[in-house]
Scaffold this active site. Structure first.
Site, PDB file in Angstrom:
ATOM      1  N   ASP A   1      31.060  40.792  50.270  1.00 45.20           N
ATOM      2  CA  ASP A   1      32.080  40.433  49.288  1.00 45.20           C
ATOM      3  C   ASP A   1      31.675  40.967  47.925  1.00 45.20           C
ATOM      4  O   ASP A   1      30.500  40.902  47.538  1.00 45.20           O
ATOM      5  CB  ASP A   1      32.261  38.917  49.217  1.00 45.20           C
ATOM      6  CG  ASP A   1      33.205  38.417  50.302  1.00 45.20           C
ATOM      7  OD1 ASP A   1      33.621  39.231  51.138  1.00 45.20           O
ATOM      8  OD2 ASP A   1      33.517  37.209  50.313  1.00 45.20           O
TER       9      ASP A   1
ATOM     10  N   TYR B   1      41.084  39.465  46.150  1.00 43.82           N
ATOM     11  CA  TYR B   1      39.817  38.722  46.128  1.00 43.82           C
ATOM     12  C   TYR B   1      39.947  37.472  45.261  1.00 43.82           C
ATOM     13  O   TYR B   1      40.348  37.548  44.101  1.00 43.82           O
ATOM     14  CB  TYR B   1      38.705  39.620  45.590  1.00 43.82           C
ATOM     15  CG  TYR B   1      37.337  39.003  45.628  1.00 43.82           C
ATOM     16  CD1 TYR B   1      36.686  38.786  46.837  1.00 43.82           C
ATOM     17  CD2 TYR B   1      36.685  38.635  44.450  1.00 43.82           C
ATOM     18  CE1 TYR B   1      35.418  38.224  46.881  1.00 43.82           C
ATOM     19  CE2 TYR B   1      35.412  38.069  44.484  1.00 43.82           C
ATOM     20  CZ  TYR B   1      34.792  37.872  45.692  1.00 43.82           C
ATOM     21  OH  TYR B   1      33.542  37.307  45.728  1.00 43.82           O
TER      22      TYR B   1
END
Length: 684
Positions: free
Chosen positions: A103, A305
């Site tokens: 991530d 995100y």
């Protein structure tokens, strides 16, 4: 062979679709020159105290402070994690190049760096840095892979945060447990957890110690409109009655009418905290619920995100916005008026200076389908905010009318919506909301007009501050305890907020698990243990939101290369030593009455708990599901490795707080081991 390592199996599958890797192997997928593997969030963690020296195994005041000369990492003690790590290790040692597909954030960087370090990777490393999991974003990301070195400061900030939490959490938890605790339960102290608890406790004590005081307000009704005296509150009834008698004798006269036209702009796009606040207010969702829901929407590729702390978009997103709007098929009624027109571009939405790693949370344009009811609600908030910022501002007219009776001034203000603009996007919910006084349209008044009126003197009492809800607590954490409504000022204070957007929900959940707080309807209430714990702590940094916010700011500065990570850790080591010295010198013989830890939070409303037949899943898939959707940076105090005193079967698990301790053949373990708890304590 190029090895790509993602943070979870589902993301790895998305990547393999783009790279053309099709051959499934144990723990990875291979093809087209790539081997795509994954972690389950964290595979590695910092070592436990006893792994540095046997003297730190037992909980003892004489062993404090515990400051290792050099911190080490280890694979998490879990068979599934260990097995996957061995697979990753072998792939990395034979790789020609590694692509870090974790991530795109501080914690994602730390997770994968630790794995690469522990695996002994020596080949070149590239970084995939993307803001969504759409096919287009992944392709663009692989076409523009970045050098791992570009993210060194991000890693150093994450490492400093983890080590800082270890130093403060491990030492302070043992220190306070041994010095002030009773029974066998851990007294959990944390760098962010304890100041957050202090916010709740201090607010609660402020309410308990609040003494209501009376005051009087003078108002009068003229032409069915209520005017308030401009003098404000009267602190004595006698003074108020004196004015009341004065205004009873004469007619009300309008002395001034002014109308000011203005524009109200659409609400800002969401960062994670703003979304959590919104969903708590609108739907009663906890911060943790909202985080899991928006993470799920991200993995379904319908939003960008989510673990972000900005409400702005970068300029390069502007040309992509028309296509995103076109993809919002369920909102065609709202997007059609924008179609074919040049979209507005303002600094309130697009500002490169306000965007660092990621932009605000917005839809990706991928059609949102197969969403649960809860996911649909969260997605709807994100989609409408995005649409609204491209609508015209809401044109309003604010009218202020001044009046006078025997030289006593009165005032009323009303607001009229001339053109709703962006409000159309939220039309349904706004019609359901009650309008406040300022939303009312006033009658037409003329300067000089006069007539009878009905004055009244009302007795009122001062009100204490309100208990925190999760929404208001999140805002307080974001601004280090300061009550701020203004968006610009709140942005400035974010630098000094406590915790990060991605970790605040976990911090609140930890307070619930430790039984330091509980819920009463939407309000957060500190338990007696929580109150006693905060009251017994005298060290400022351990419980001051403002001081902790200053340390958070330094961590952000490390990320931006404006503060030295080594200096930060040296300061923290010094602080830990001072805290230990101060507590050990306390001869007051104080004790904290501990209550059993356990699940005390009320179930959130509309929680979807549908009994369903469970299909049999492979062990790796079970563990991937059990692992957190994203392993946020946890404070060390939420995972205390050793138990002080005697371990007993049936006591609450010191690691997760959910399960209970079970006795095995060679060690004690946790009943929640299937959910991922790794607690173990050898039999005496």
């Amino acid at each position: 062979m190029v090895v790509c390592i993602a943070e979870k199996p589902s993301v790895a599958r998305d990547i393999t679709e783009i790279l053309g890797a099709r051959t499934r192997k144990e723990g990875y997928i291979e093809g087209n020159g790539y081997q795509v593997t994954w972690t389950f969030g964290h595979l590695c963690t910092l070592k436990e105290p006893a792994e540095y020296t046997p003297a730190w195994k037992a909980w003892s005041l004489s062993s404090l402070p515990m400051i290792p000369p050099r911190f080490g990492i280890k694979v998490i003690d879990n068979p599934t994690y260990e097995k996957q790590f061995r697979i990753v290790e072998k792939l990395m040692q034979e790789a020609e190049m590694i692509v870090n597909c974790g991530d795109a954030g501080q914690e994602g960087e730390l997770i994968q760096r630790w794995v690469m370090q522990k695996a002994g990777a020596r080949c070149p490393v590239k970084r995939l840095w993307i803001s969504s999991l759409t096919e287009e974003a992944i392709k663009e990301g692989f076409a523009n892979l970045k050098d791992q070195s570009d993210f060194q400061s991000l890693y150093e900030a994450g490492l400093s945060r983890a080590i800082g939490d270890w130093l403060l959490g491990m030492n302070a938890t043992r220190l306070y447990t041994q010095k002030y605790g009773q029974g066998r339960q851990v007294l959990s102290i944390g760098r962010v957890q304890t100041p957050t608890l202090a916010l709740i406790v201090n607010r609660q004590l402020e309410i308990q110690n609040f003494t209501p005081e009376p005051y009087w307000e003078l108002k009068t009704v003229y032409r069915e409109t209520t005017f308030a005296a401009t003098k404000g509150r009267f602190m004595t009834k006698e003074e108020g009655e004196e004015f009341l008698e004065k205004v009873k004798q004469s007619d009300f006269t309008v002395t001034d009418v002014s109308t000011k036209k203005g524009v109200e702009y659409a609400p800002r796009l969401f960062d994670l905290t703003a979304l959590q606040v919104e969903c708590n207010k609108k739907f009663g969702y906890s911060a943790d619920d909202t985080l899991k829901l928006i993470q799920s929407l991200y993995e379904k590729k319908v939003v960008t995100y989510p673990r972000v702390d900005t409400t702005f978009l970068s300029d390069d997103m502007y040309p992509k916005c028309p296509r995103i709007l076109e993809g919002l098929r369920d909102y065609a009624v709202l997007t059609t008026p924008l179609s074919g027109k040049k979209l507005s571009k303002t600094k309130k939405v697009f500002d490169n200076s306000k965007v660092t790693d990621h932009h605000a949370i917005i839809p990706t344009g991928v059609y949102a389908q197969n969403l649960s009811d809860m996911e649909r609600r969260v997605y709807d908030r994100v989609a409408r905010r995005f649409i609204a910022v491209f609508y015209p501002g809401c044109k309003i007219a604010t009218t202020t009318v001044l009046g006078e009776v025997e030289k006593v001034g009165f005032k009323v203000t009303g607001k009229q919506i001339l053109d709703p603009g962006w409000r159309i996007v939220f039309a349904k919910e706004q019609t359901e909301e009650k309008e406040g006084d300022e939303e009312k349209v006033l009658p037409a008044f003329v300067v000089g007009e006069s007539g009878p009126h009905v004055p009244d003197l009302a007795e009122k009492w001062t009100q204490p501050p309100k208990l925190y809800t999760e929404a208001t607590l999140l805002r307080a954490m974001e601004t280090a305890g300061k009550l701020v409504e203004n968006d610009e000022l709140r942005d400035a204070l974010k630098e000094n907020g406590i915790g990060r957007p991605s970790t605040r929900a976990a911090i609140i959940e930890t307070l619930f698990k430790r039984n330091y707080i509980r819920k009463e309807k939407k309000n957060l209430v500190a338990t007696p243990t929580g109150v006693e714990l905060v009251q017994i702590i005298h060290e400022g940094l351990l419980k001051s939101a403002e001081l902790t916010g200053m340390w958070e700011k330094k961590l952000r500065e490390i990320e931006r290369r404006t503060y030295d990570a080594h200096r930060f850790l040296e300061e923290l080591k010094q602080l830990v030593s001072e805290i230990v010295g101060n507590v050990l010198s306390d001869n007051s013989n104080r004790r904290i009455t501990l209550q059993p830890a356990g699940p005390v939070k009320e179930a959130p409303p509309e929680k979807e708990k549908k009994p369903a037949k469970k299909r049999e899943r492979k062990p790796a898939e079970k563990k991937a599901t059990a692992a957190k959707s994203k392993a946020p940076a946890r404070e060390v105090t939420t995972s205390v490795p050793d138990t002080p005193g005697t371990v007993a079967e049936g006591m609450p698990c010191p690691l997760c707080g959910k399960g209970t301790v079970l006795r095995g053949k060679s060690a004690y373990g946790c009943s929640a081991w299937r959910e991922g708890c790794t607690y173990r304590h050898p039999l005496e």
